[in-house]
Design a protein around this motif. Sequence first.
Motif, PDB file in Angstrom:
ATOM      1  N   GLY A  69       0.828  -1.198   0.000  1.00 29.48           N
ATOM      2  CA  GLY A  69       0.000   0.000   0.000  1.00 29.48           C
ATOM      3  C   GLY A  69       0.860   1.244   0.000  1.00 29.48           C
ATOM      4  N   VAL A  70       0.347   2.320   0.570  1.00 36.59           N
ATOM      5  CA  VAL A  70       0.996   3.626   0.497  1.00 36.59           C
ATOM      6  C   VAL A  70       2.395   3.581   1.117  1.00 36.59           C
ATOM      7  N   PRO A  71       3.451   3.824   0.331  1.00 38.13           N
ATOM      8  CA  PRO A  71       4.809   3.899   0.890  1.00 38.13           C
ATOM      9  C   PRO A  71       5.010   5.280   1.513  1.00 38.13           C
ATOM     10  N   HIS A  72       4.897   5.358   2.827  1.00 36.65           N
ATOM     11  CA  HIS A  72       4.885   6.649   3.507  1.00 36.65           C
ATOM     12  C   HIS A  72       6.269   6.997   4.066  1.00 36.65           C
ATOM     13  N   LEU A  73       6.327   8.104   4.768  1.00 38.83           N
ATOM     14  CA  LEU A  73       7.593   8.606   5.282  1.00 38.83           C
ATOM     15  C   LEU A  73       8.279   7.607   6.207  1.00 38.83           C
ATOM     16  N   GLY A  74       7.498   6.820   6.942  1.00 33.60           N
ATOM     17  CA  GLY A  74       8.102   5.850   7.838  1.00 33.60           C
ATOM     18  C   GLY A  74       8.995   4.864   7.118  1.00 33.60           C
ATOM     19  N   ASN A  75       8.689   4.556   5.870  1.00 37.47           N
ATOM     20  CA  ASN A  75       9.501   3.614   5.104  1.00 37.47           C
ATOM     21  C   ASN A  75      10.870   4.173   4.742  1.00 37.47           C
ATOM     22  N   VAL A  76      11.023   5.492   4.836  1.00 30.30           N
ATOM     23  CA  VAL A  76      12.317   6.108   4.521  1.00 30.30           C
ATOM     24  C   VAL A  76      13.346   5.760   5.586  1.00 30.30           C
ATOM     25  N   ASN A  77      12.879   5.364   6.767  1.00 29.93           N
ATOM     26  CA  ASN A  77      13.785   4.928   7.824  1.00 29.93           C
ATOM     27  C   ASN A  77      14.813   3.946   7.280  1.00 29.93           C
ATOM     28  N   GLU A  78      14.323   2.911   6.621  1.00 31.94           N
ATOM     29  CA  GLU A  78      15.199   1.853   6.143  1.00 31.94           C
ATOM     30  C   GLU A  78      16.097   2.332   5.002  1.00 31.94           C
ATOM     31  N   LEU A  79      15.556   3.194   4.150  1.00 34.19           N
ATOM     32  CA  LEU A  79      16.348   3.746   3.052  1.00 34.19           C
ATOM     33  C   LEU A  79      17.546   4.537   3.560  1.00 34.19           C
ATOM     34  N   LEU A  80      17.277   5.487   4.460  1.00 30.90           N
ATOM     35  CA  LEU A  80      18.338   6.402   4.870  1.00 30.90           C
ATOM     36  C   LEU A  80      19.256   5.805   5.926  1.00 30.90           C
ATOM     37  N   ARG A  81      18.753   4.931   6.786  1.00 26.20           N
ATOM     38  CA  ARG A  81      19.667   4.273   7.721  1.00 26.20           C
ATOM     39  C   ARG A  81      20.703   3.464   6.942  1.00 26.20           C
ATOM     40  N   GLY A  82      20.242   2.731   5.939  1.00 25.73           N
ATOM     41  CA  GLY A  82      21.181   1.980   5.114  1.00 25.73           C
ATOM     42  C   GLY A  82      22.116   2.884   4.333  1.00 25.73           C
ATOM     43  N   TYR A  83      21.579   3.998   3.835  1.00 22.80           N
ATOM     44  CA  TYR A  83      22.379   4.920   3.032  1.00 22.80           C
ATOM     45  C   TYR A  83      23.550   5.481   3.825  1.00 22.80           C
ATOM     46  N   TYR A  84      23.321   5.881   5.072  1.00 26.23           N
ATOM     47  CA  TYR A  84      24.409   6.493   5.843  1.00 26.23           C
ATOM     48  C   TYR A  84      25.530   5.497   6.120  1.00 26.23           C
TER      49      TYR A  84
END
Length: 572
Positions: A69-84
């Motif tokens: 369903g809706v990919p919301h701001l909470g899903n960015v947690n995993e994106l940016l934690r991994g990115y750093y």
Amino acid sequence: MSDEPDTETNSEGGRAVAESEPGDESSPYTLQREDDEHHAFWADAVADRVEARDPDEPIVVKGGISPSGVPHLGNVNELLRGYYVAEVLRERGHEVRQVFTADDRDPLRKLPRTLCDLEGALVDLGDVDAGALGRNLGAPYTDIPDPFGCCDSYGDHFSRIIADSADAVDVPIDLVSNTELYERGEFDDVTRHVLENRDRARDVLAAYQDKVDDDYVPFNPICAECGKITETVTGVDLDAEPATVSYRCTDMDAGDRTIDGCGHEGSATVREGKMPWRFEWPGQWQQLGVDFEPFGKDHAEGSWPSGDDVARNVLEIEPPVPMVYEWFTLDGEPFSSSAGNVILVSDVLELIEPEVLRYFFVKDPSKARDFSIERLDQLVDEFDRLEEIYFDEIDADEDEVAFAKRVYPLIVDEPRERRIRLPYTFAAVLGMTDDPDLREEIARREGHVPDDAPEWAVEEALERVEQARNWARRTENEFDYELKRAAVPDHDFDAATEAALEDLADFVEEGHGPEEIQGEIYESARRHDVETGEFFAAGYRLFFDERQGPKLGPFLANVDREFVVARLRRER
């Protein structure tokens, strides 16, 4: 990892390790350990642990999401934690691949109440082809038609939004579709290994799930008749290429409801179904060569222990370095598509710069936080302070300086010393007028834009005005008003009110600050025996042609003084 690991491997190409119970080093609560060397930034501590394993290159950092369903701001947690963590490893000279899996072969178990189009606009289920979803309960996301009719499937639609979210915050991910991994045969070996060792797999999983019985087989085929995923496997043929299973299409439990199976009996290859999540997740680690993966505390307390066990004692590989992050709330409430408490990355970036959003995620992931739209000005102020500390423009304690010096270059595209940040609430005040020249004039007059500021810095600074105005309108806060600058609005004040306005004009002209002006509003009204509420209303009438508005003292202090004084005197 390369195709030729420097350790002994098993037949499926994963690292061989002795069967063992997960030790402390397997704990997903990476940052809570007390024996780490101190770092100003949590990602450095994680990178140390990844390097300690002497991984093959490229080092693989993974995240993942089920596009349900809706990919919301909470899903960015995993994106940016991994990115750093990926960026820290790149700084240290490593080649890094950041993979993000779309678990799009998962079955649709319930109808979402809210969806969103590719532009990020939220819509109710009744506004799209809900019937197509209802008819496909139990089917993989990638086999369900896109209810918006714009993408290849339901899964593809929401995977695209995930990719767009990563682009919006400048995180370069390699989005991998689970469906494609199965269909291309890239999961063949790991699936065959699990089926070959299904007795061991059954024993391992039984420690975590009560429903595992003697007939359990860790594979869920897609029914050739109705297209739904079924959990009833009646036979396994490992001599076939690829391996096949026999099945009967039975009912599926979906929370508080049951999705009916059609009763069809048939066979499917291992490319025509999926492993259960508790095996599929470790299977991803093996197939993709994952070295590090962050995940939410729900997995830390559920799927991670079984995943670690499956990796070591079924797949015979070492699991990746784990890290659990705390969830954050949205204006004090959990993210919930069904309750409408969601915000998309695209929405957030209409309110703040990408670097401010990225700043939110450099904070310690082991601590719960709230992302408040109502108090977004506080987050922006925090970021602005970090920037000032980085450029040695303000004093700060030793820890603050160390943190700012470490993380600021990871947050912004390019540190530029002459960059200008208008205070967010001041930018909201400027947003009360549409005239871009006037906005710049006021910002210069109030000292927020130096006379020698380069043009690029002025342009960037003024971009915040539109964002702050969007924030004021979204939250309907004290800055959500339109300043009537072109002409004095119609008014009819008595002599006492006019005299009080004259006193206030004189006070503002002397150059006092926001709180002093706020206090003088009360004093001017008192001296001339004007009812306080009516005097505030007079001020709002002059500036907004309304009887209410923002806190008047700070507003008058933030707008250019010459105009304020003239308007209070009804001269222009």
